[in-house]
Design an enzyme around this catalytic site. Sequence first.
Site, PDB file in Angstrom:
ATOM      1  N   CYS A 144       0.802  -1.217   0.000  1.00 32.97           N
ATOM      2  CA  CYS A 144       0.000   0.000   0.000  1.00 32.97           C
ATOM      3  C   CYS A 144       0.838   1.271   0.000  1.00 32.97           C
ATOM      4  O   CYS A 144       0.514   2.227  -0.679  1.00 32.97           O
ATOM      5  CB  CYS A 144      -0.926  -0.009   1.220  1.00 32.97           C
ATOM      6  SG  CYS A 144      -1.816   1.537   1.505  1.00 32.97           S
ATOM      7  N   PHE A 145       1.916   1.288   0.766  1.00 28.38           N
ATOM      8  CA  PHE A 145       2.593   2.548   1.033  1.00 28.38           C
ATOM      9  C   PHE A 145       3.576   2.967  -0.048  1.00 28.38           C
ATOM     10  O   PHE A 145       4.381   3.860   0.163  1.00 28.38           O
ATOM     11  CB  PHE A 145       3.300   2.490   2.399  1.00 28.38           C
ATOM     12  CG  PHE A 145       2.373   2.748   3.536  1.00 28.38           C
ATOM     13  CD1 PHE A 145       2.272   3.998   4.108  1.00 28.38           C
ATOM     14  CD2 PHE A 145       1.556   1.734   4.019  1.00 28.38           C
ATOM     15  CE1 PHE A 145       1.400   4.252   5.155  1.00 28.38           C
ATOM     16  CE2 PHE A 145       0.687   1.972   5.067  1.00 28.38           C
ATOM     17  CZ  PHE A 145       0.600   3.234   5.637  1.00 28.38           C
TER      18      PHE A 145
END
Length: 272
Positions: A144-145
């Site tokens: 996600c990041f």
Amino acid sequence: MNNKWRLIPYQPHAPAWNMALDEAILTAISENQAPPTLRFYGWNPATLSIGYFQRSEKEVNLERLKELGWGFVRRMTGGRAVLHDSELTYSIIAPETHPSVRGSVSESYCYLSQGLLRGYQNLGIEAELAPPIKASKELHSAACFDAPSDYELVIHGRKAAGSAQVRQKGVVLQHGSILLDLDIDQLFEVLTFSTEEIRNARKQDLEQKAVSIHQCSSKQFDIQEVEHAFTQGFIEGLELDTEVGTLSSYEEEMAHQLVQDKYANDDWNYKR
């Protein structure tokens, strides 16, 4: 409309229970059985959550995940994989007509991010909102990041908090991870890649694009300090009138059913 927000303070829970609670609260709000809710929580054990549209068998090393003793759950929201370990997780749930979430996904992201922004400021960390981005064909990893979305929080250009949103039954649910620490080595142990070269490139990319609270502050905060900073951040940034509350028996019963039927069920977690 009930303008008083229910604040559910931080508690760590099992992964299936965390996701079931978020959905149960959403349903209760849709039925006018609960007020708009701000909830903080943690994960026990450390857990990899994947987005609704991800393919678990293609993107996750499930065998390694079990060896490490981590939890695993599929979210009802989109986005990519998140390792929930040293973090504060928030969820904010309200009717689509509520001023705090009204408008498009991007507009509500922008508004809700004001609470996150104030939370970082309360810790003495100068974060800012990522500007809207145009759709890109650039490949990202399953993590996600590795790229900020519209109006997510960044510190010196690096993503600090990852959030995801879903709208169902006339209700908006946004939840997200506020990282105290980030162990990229651990995360990449449980993600799969076609070659080691790609794995190393994606890992190096993420190291340059993500940042945790403790990477940008000389002070070491405990979870209670971070919770207080972000509780006040949401109250101040969104001008919320909050009252500490608990789940209703109706929500708890629904959450137990959702654990059994969905979030602890292989048909849900491995369905893609």
